[in-house]
Enzyme design. Sequence first.
Site, PDB file in Angstrom:
ATOM      1  CE  LYS A 150      34.353  45.841  31.983  1.00 50.40           C
ATOM      2  NZ  LYS A 150      34.655  47.388  31.420  1.00 50.40           N
ATOM      3  NE  ARG A 151      38.899  36.889  29.180  1.00 54.69           N
ATOM      4  CZ  ARG A 151      39.281  35.718  29.926  1.00 54.69           C
ATOM      5  NH1 ARG A 151      39.054  34.488  29.752  1.00 54.69           N
ATOM      6  NH2 ARG A 151      40.524  36.282  30.275  1.00 54.69           N
TER       7      ARG A 151
END
Length: 481
Positions: free
Chosen positions: A255-256
């Site tokens: 997700k980063r």
Amino acid sequence: MIKKIRTRFAPSPTGFLHIGSVRTVLFDYLIAKKDGGDFILRIEDTDQKREVKGAVENLTGILDWLGLKPNEGVGINGEYGPYTQTNRLDIYQKHIKTLLDDNKAYYCFCSSERLRKLREEQTVNKKAPRYDNHCRDLSAEKVKEKLDNNEQYVIRQKMPLEGKIIVQDELRGEIEFNVKELDDHVLMKSDGVPTYQFASVVDDYLMKITHVIRGSEWIPSFPKNILLYKDFGWEAPKFIHIPLTLSEEGGKLSKRHGDVAVENYKEKGYLPEALINFSVLLGWHPKDEKEIFTLDELVQEFSVERMGVAAAIFDKQKLRWINGEHIRRKSLEEFHKLALPYYKQIEKDLDLNEISKILHQRVEVLGEIPETIDFFNKLPDYDTDLFIHEKMKATKELSLKVFKEAISVFENIKEWSEENIKEELLGLVKKLDLKNGQVLWPIRIALSGKKFTPGGAFEIANILGQEESRQRLKIGAEKLT
Ligand code: GLU
């Protein structure tokens, strides 16, 4: 007799379909379809702590959208169901009993406290954490006694104590493991629910899976799985461990690094065709320069021989480009239908078909349409420096001169059409003895207030209409006076 190819996608219902998993499902699909085989959807929900409500519906919805419809599985059914692991608990019980009876597995009564201490000791001594086979040789009487006492247990696989095991991966060839490094891992947890290692082998066998395609993170499990097949006396399927997909910065795609759920890409206006095309290139290479494929073309072209083992990089620019290419491959009518939901903001009475015509050739991601065309609705406030273009030799002074002339050119056009606008403006270029860019650059800026626009001056003026175009040139002229 040649066996019918059967592959399965076996996700855990933990929420959404990870963009990296599109590749796994796709390879499952292609390997099966290439040879007229079946592709099965199985839900691996034995780790119920991780389960998310609605995840299965979500998943089948997204597979549908991608066009990767299973032949059998959850929500479709078939001969080999149930296709959700928690509905198969009695099947696992029956099979674990076979292993226990054959002395290939054993009851382990170790408390979690004992196991925790063991792990701590191993960490202190810098040893890999593994079970110490404490219960491996309990006598039958002892086991019976403990069972009669209702002591909690798990069931472990009895691994060979020494030697080597060689397994065969279809992409990597032989992989050798030292058996000493494999511990007597858990097959059945104390609540009677199997682990992935056990359930997936039993299911793959009973569902007659011929090819297991899964991520390379499962390679350490590979020898354990093969040993289980041996313990049962079953023929193992072929295994293909596909390499990791890394983010552009390196490391796992998480997700980063932005969107990881397929839904996010859908919402942003990526086409399913593009996600498929992009994903296949993350682990397979075409035989020649051709890079743009539809799913049907892939079914024809795909071959396991051209799959690779090098980690792939998730290149977002490439995904955008591929999406644009698939947009271009659509007919104008198809594109118009796809684009319509993104025209909601347009309040003016503009010809949406004309807007689609210019976007069809230029847009890369549908979700970017509103911001690309917002200037049609309302001229944004812009800086007059935009009129300057060194290479085109466009200057503010010249722009003002151009506008004064162009306003009346626009006024005098009898029939407002792209062709007539073009003819008249090119006539103006000649009359003023300027270069095309010196006239068309500032006019396009004045019409849009933007440096980058879909379409050039003629197309934009045509869409805006005669009165609005003239007004915008006037505003341009005023800004420069
Ligand atoms: N349930 C496993 C996962 O989601 C499946 C791995 C496999 O395909 O065997 O990673």
